[in-house]
Design an enzyme around this catalytic site. Structure first.
Site, PDB file in Angstrom:
ATOM      1  N   HIS A   1      10.844  17.651  35.008  1.00 28.27           N
ATOM      2  CA  HIS A   1      10.471  16.809  33.842  1.00 28.27           C
ATOM      3  C   HIS A   1      10.326  17.732  32.513  1.00 28.27           C
ATOM      4  O   HIS A   1       9.773  18.878  32.749  1.00 28.27           O
ATOM      5  CB  HIS A   1       9.425  15.977  33.952  1.00 28.27           C
ATOM      6  CG  HIS A   1       8.914  14.747  32.876  1.00 28.27           C
ATOM      7  ND1 HIS A   1       8.447  15.178  31.651  1.00 28.27           N
ATOM      8  CD2 HIS A   1       9.395  13.609  32.977  1.00 28.27           C
ATOM      9  CE1 HIS A   1       8.576  14.082  31.104  1.00 28.27           C
ATOM     10  NE2 HIS A   1       9.045  13.026  31.842  1.00 28.27           N
TER      11      HIS A   1
ATOM     12  N   ASP B   1      10.456   8.435  38.511  1.00 26.19           N
ATOM     13  CA  ASP B   1      11.501   7.951  39.143  1.00 26.19           C
ATOM     14  C   ASP B   1      11.933   8.234  40.592  1.00 26.19           C
ATOM     15  O   ASP B   1      12.593   7.346  41.278  1.00 26.19           O
ATOM     16  CB  ASP B   1      12.966   8.043  38.292  1.00 26.19           C
ATOM     17  CG  ASP B   1      12.663   7.510  36.755  1.00 26.19           C
ATOM     18  OD1 ASP B   1      12.073   6.393  36.895  1.00 26.19           O
ATOM     19  OD2 ASP B   1      13.363   8.206  36.104  1.00 26.19           O
TER      20      ASP B   1
HETATM   21  N1  ACO Z   1      17.231  19.982  40.561  1.00 20.72           N
HETATM   22  C1  ACO Z   1      17.854  21.211  40.781  1.00 20.72           C
HETATM   23  N2  ACO Z   1      17.595  21.999  39.580  1.00 20.72           N
HETATM   24  C2  ACO Z   1      16.873  21.519  38.630  1.00 20.72           C
HETATM   25  C3  ACO Z   1      16.695  20.380  38.666  1.00 20.72           C
HETATM   26  C4  ACO Z   1      16.746  19.410  39.439  1.00 20.72           C
HETATM   27  N3  ACO Z   1      16.515  18.190  39.483  1.00 20.72           N
HETATM   28  N4  ACO Z   1      15.926  20.102  37.117  1.00 20.72           N
HETATM   29  C5  ACO Z   1      16.079  21.268  36.752  1.00 20.72           C
HETATM   30  N5  ACO Z   1      16.590  22.191  37.326  1.00 20.72           N
HETATM   31  C6  ACO Z   1      16.800  23.824  37.091  1.00 20.72           C
HETATM   32  C7  ACO Z   1      17.750  23.820  36.122  1.00 20.72           C
HETATM   33  O1  ACO Z   1      18.969  24.162  36.668  1.00 20.72           O
HETATM   34  C8  ACO Z   1      17.234  25.071  35.251  1.00 20.72           C
HETATM   35  O2  ACO Z   1      17.344  26.229  36.384  1.00 20.72           O
HETATM   36  P1  ACO Z   1      17.639  27.725  35.481  1.00 20.72           P
HETATM   37  O3  ACO Z   1      16.529  27.811  34.681  1.00 20.72           O
HETATM   38  O4  ACO Z   1      17.820  28.720  36.785  1.00 20.72           O
HETATM   39  O5  ACO Z   1      19.019  27.481  34.710  1.00 20.72           O
HETATM   40  C9  ACO Z   1      15.715  24.854  35.429  1.00 20.72           C
HETATM   41  O6  ACO Z   1      15.594  23.958  36.754  1.00 20.72           O
HETATM   42  C10 ACO Z   1      15.319  23.994  33.888  1.00 20.72           C
HETATM   43  O7  ACO Z   1      16.197  23.005  33.981  1.00 20.72           O
HETATM   44  P2  ACO Z   1      16.381  22.343  32.428  1.00 20.72           P
HETATM   45  O8  ACO Z   1      17.661  21.484  32.690  1.00 20.72           O
HETATM   46  O9  ACO Z   1      16.295  23.376  31.402  1.00 20.72           O
HETATM   47  O10 ACO Z   1      15.158  21.343  32.373  1.00 20.72           O
HETATM   48  P3  ACO Z   1      14.970  20.267  31.282  1.00 20.72           P
HETATM   49  O11 ACO Z   1      13.597  20.290  30.941  1.00 20.72           O
HETATM   50  O12 ACO Z   1      15.971  20.578  30.032  1.00 20.72           O
HETATM   51  O13 ACO Z   1      15.396  18.932  31.811  1.00 20.72           O
HETATM   52  C11 ACO Z   1      15.538  17.283  33.084  1.00 20.72           C
HETATM   53  C12 ACO Z   1      14.533  18.197  32.589  1.00 20.72           C
HETATM   54  C13 ACO Z   1      16.493  16.481  32.506  1.00 20.72           C
HETATM   55  C14 ACO Z   1      14.465  15.964  33.634  1.00 20.72           C
HETATM   56  C15 ACO Z   1      16.019  17.880  34.565  1.00 20.72           C
HETATM   57  O14 ACO Z   1      14.905  18.444  35.347  1.00 20.72           O
HETATM   58  C16 ACO Z   1      16.844  17.168  35.390  1.00 20.72           C
HETATM   59  O15 ACO Z   1      17.790  16.822  35.366  1.00 20.72           O
HETATM   60  N6  ACO Z   1      16.095  16.229  36.519  1.00 20.72           N
HETATM   61  C17 ACO Z   1      16.724  15.416  37.357  1.00 20.72           C
HETATM   62  C18 ACO Z   1      17.031  13.861  36.600  1.00 20.72           C
HETATM   63  C19 ACO Z   1      15.905  13.203  36.401  1.00 20.72           C
HETATM   64  O16 ACO Z   1      15.166  12.970  37.387  1.00 20.72           O
HETATM   65  N7  ACO Z   1      15.824  12.742  35.212  1.00 20.72           N
HETATM   66  C20 ACO Z   1      14.710  11.811  34.982  1.00 20.72           C
HETATM   67  C21 ACO Z   1      13.456  12.300  33.761  1.00 20.72           C
HETATM   68  S1  ACO Z   1      11.978  11.471  34.042  1.00 20.72           S
HETATM   69  C22 ACO Z   1      12.309  10.152  32.876  1.00 20.72           C
HETATM   70  O17 ACO Z   1      13.462   9.939  31.980  1.00 20.72           O
HETATM   71  C23 ACO Z   1      11.535   9.113  33.236  1.00 20.72           C
END
Ligand code: ACO
Length: 426
Positions: A301, A358
């Protein structure tokens, strides 16, 4: 008033500091461009505040979420969706009279214009209900024209009342069943379940366990301050577009799998793992492999870096509802295993990736009989009072201006036009 100093190209600028009621701190750069010619850069707006708001407080490190000061845990346990909607919109818990009047208005406005039913006939049978919902909400403006300043409260009520009718009609359309009219004797959530699942041939028995679960799910989704869809609503509203257009834009923003579409994506992921022999460890490995492009949906998140308090409530509620309904869902077992392994794994722990709201909502919706492609629509119904509260707050702000971010241009510098016959291929 305290200030922050910025040194840029040998010059110093004093910038005002703003503090929130929960001691959040912001450096006010409103005048920076005019004074220095420089802008700040923050793609994704991770460190950027777009407004001051008194609706929702989140502390992502401590896992705190409060609507108008009330902890989400108390509201989920003791309030219902209609009462929480009033709270978000008007800033206080309603009196008994106000609540009764609000419930009455939601009942009174729950039908959609009979002509609008024809719109549903134009969509293909497998149309995504989010596309239908956004189109129908924008279309409401053709029935209630005018500026956003007149009738805004009645339009707010119309939207909350009608969105569940539109959602249920979209579902009925997708399965080829006749639509069921809203009933004046049923409260908000029961009315929705009746429109979704009743058929004209027989009486539909409303299950109080489902009504309670639905109220709680909608409360948990009701607001989340400046997220992608809420910011979209505020951006569109800042141009003085009408309330229906602004909310329709928010619905489109919510649709994406990184935002509201994640609940659908979680269920599809769990189903895929189940169909692949329940080998969840393989998918944890895949999520850790950057080249795979695979992410564990429902994990991570932008704001919560400790735990998502909504996920904690939902995890408990999901187990209870499945027990009460006597449902044993293999996908819940996979979800629990994924959660366990990911919470112990250094990849997820070091990146502070925890289950978000979610991760469990899809399993709960599935147990309630709601089809997967309706999950994001359910999120939209829940988030609507939040969007509307932000719409209202922005409209009432004296200092509100049209949103217009800046950029740093990185393209070609000036060059002369070349006629096509003289151009060489690159
Ligand atoms: N699975 C595996 N790796 C992940 C995940 C995941 N679900 N989420 C983040 N990471 C990793 C990234 O690859 C990144 O790794 P790195 O630092 O080695 O490059 C690190 O964790 C940080 O990730 P970001 O994408 O920079 O985090 P951001 O804050 O931009 O994204 C998000 C948050 C979009 C929610 C992301 O965690 C994601 O894509 N999750 C899956 C989708 C999801 O569940 N979305 C619902 C959000 S809640 C809502 O809208 C109600």
């Amino acid at each position: 008033m305290s200030t922050a100093s910025l040194n840029l190209d040998g010059k110093s600028y004093e910038l005002p500091v703003i503090r929130g009621t929960e001691h959040e701190t912001a450096v006010d750069i409103t005048k920076l461009l005019g004074q220095s010619g420089a802008i700040t850069m923050d793609p994704g707006f991770n460190s950027t505040g777009a407004c001051q708001s008194s609706i929702t407080f989140i502390d992502g490190d401590k896992g705190i979420l409060r609507y108008r000061g009330y902890p989400i845990e108390q509201l989920a346990e003791r309030s219902d969706f209609v009462e929480t909607s009033w709270l978000l919109l008007y800033g206080q818990l309603p009196t008994a009279e106000q609540l009764k009047a609000f419930r009455g208005q939601l009942t009174y406005h729950s039908m959609i214009h009979e002509d609008m039913k024809k719109f549903f006939e134009g969509f293909p049978p497998n149309a995504h209900p989010m596309a239908i919902l956004s189109a129908m909400v924008a279309s409401l403006s053709t029935y209630y024209p005018g500026t956003e300043d007149d009738n805004s409260d009645v339009n707010i009520v119309r939207l909350i009342a009608k969105v569940r009718t539109i959602a249920a009609y979209a579902y009925k359309k997708s399965i080829g069943q006749p639509t069921i009219y809203p009933r004046n004797d049923l409260p908000y959530c029961a009315n929705f379940l009746n429109m979704m699942f009743a058929v004209p041939a027989e009486e539909y028995k409303i299950n109080s366990v489902l009504v309670k679960a639905l109220n709680m799910l909608l409360i948990l989704h009701a607001d989340h301050e400046q997220n992608c869809s809420t910011s979209t609503v505020r951006i569109v509203a800042s141009s003085r577009a009408n309330i229906f257009a602004s909310i329709s834009a928010g619905i489109c923003a919510l649709w994406g799998p990184l935002h509201g579409g994640a609940n659908q994506a979680v269920l599809e992921m769990l189903q895929m793992i189940h169909d692949d022999g329940d080998d969840y460890k393989k998918y944890v490995m895949k999520a850790k492999d950057k080249d795979s492009g695979f992410r564990l949906m429902g994990f991570g998140h932008r704001v919560y870096k400790n735990f998502d308090p909504r996920a904690t409530i939902l995890r408990k509620m999901t187990g209870q509802v499945l027990d009460e309904l006597g449902i044993s869902d293999p996908l819940l077992n996979i979800a629990r295993n994924l959660e366990k392994i990911a919470l112990e794994d250094d990849y997820f722990v070091s990146r502070k990736l925890y289950p978000n709201v979610d991760f469990y909502s899809g399993i709960l919706y599935r147990a309630m009989g709601i089809p997967t492609n309706m999950f994001t629509v359910m999120f939209a119904i829940g988030r609507l009072p939040g969007w509307l509260s932000h719409w209202r707050e922005q409209r009432d702000e004296e200092t509100s201006r049209i949103y217009r971010p800046r950029q740093i241009y990185t393209g070609a510098t000036e060059r002369n036009y070349v006629p096509v016959e003289q151009r060489k291929s690159l």
